[in-house]
Design a protein around this motif. Structure first.
Motif, mmCIF file in Angstrom:
data_model
loop_
_atom_site.group_PDB
_atom_site.id
_atom_site.type_symbol
_atom_site.label_atom_id
_atom_site.label_comp_id
_atom_site.label_asym_id
_atom_site.label_seq_id
_atom_site.Cartn_x
_atom_site.Cartn_y
_atom_site.Cartn_z
ATOM 1 N N LYS A 4 52.279 39.536 35.081
ATOM 2 C CA LYS A 4 51.808 38.301 35.812
ATOM 3 C C LYS A 4 51.914 38.496 37.162
ATOM 4 C CE LYS A 4 51.749 36.169 31.981
ATOM 5 N NZ LYS A 4 50.532 35.867 31.310
ATOM 6 N N ASP A 50 49.335 31.214 33.847
ATOM 7 C CA ASP A 50 48.361 32.050 33.992
ATOM 8 C C ASP A 50 47.678 31.840 33.005
ATOM 9 O OD1 ASP A 50 49.378 33.197 36.567
ATOM 10 O OD2 ASP A 50 50.364 34.691 35.303
ATOM 11 N N THR A 65 45.461 30.573 37.859
ATOM 12 C CA THR A 65 46.679 30.184 37.969
ATOM 13 C C THR A 65 46.808 28.874 38.363
ATOM 14 O OG1 THR A 65 47.545 32.467 38.074
ATOM 15 C CG2 THR A 65 49.209 30.770 38.581
#
Length: 164
Positions: A4, A50, A65
């Motif tokens: 991420k 996300d 995001t």
């Protein structure tokens, strides 16, 4: 998305959710017009999501995001923020166009926008420079600059220099 990116820390801003810690310090007023400088600190327990828009299984241009945070100072809520970042380039360096709005009850809101480039090791520009593009309430027609300083563990400090 693998690994991420933590893009939402920008405005999670801030930005940015429940239980985030903030420091809010007002420092100056200009003789002509108004100017404020203050910082908001967001702890890493902010909400962010996300979105793999193309279902590629990895981060790529077009993914984005979204996030939000509650900003606190000395245990007192001083505001909140909502944010989003859209990836506009592919790896290894991701350029993201980010925007967010910080809301301070009883005062108004401040909106930001700007690019942030992320590498596999985190933000390339630290702090990232964002434009203040407007606001509401006492911050109506706000201009200025906000800097997002990223810390280890996805915490972020936003420093605002606001003209209104």
């Amino acid at each position: 998305m693998p690994k991420k990116l933590g893009i939402a820390v920008l405005v999670t801003v801030a930005v940015a959710a429940v239980g985030a810690v903030a420091t809010f310090t007002l420092t100056s007023a200009a003789a002509t017009g108004h100017h404020e400088r203050f910082s908001v600190y967001e702890a890493p327990n902010s909400f962010s999501k996300d979105i793999d828009a193309d279902n590629s299984g990895g981060s790529s241009a077009g993914d984005y995001t979204v996030g939000h945070a509650v900003d606190r100072s000395h245990g007192k809520v001083v505001g909140s923020d909502r944010n989003s970042c859209l990836l506009v380039t592919d790896p290894p360096a991701f350029k993201a166009e980010c925007s967010g709005t910080f809301t301070f009850p009883g005062k108004g809101s401040i909106s930001l926008m700007g690019p942030i480039t992320f590498t596999q090791h985190g933000p390339k520009d630290n702090p990232a420079k964002l434009a203040i593009i407007g606001g509401t309430g006492k911050y109506a027609n706000a201009t200025g600059t906000a800097y997002a300083k990223f810390h280890q563990g996805n915490a972020t400090t936003f420093t605002f220099s606001v003209n209104f």
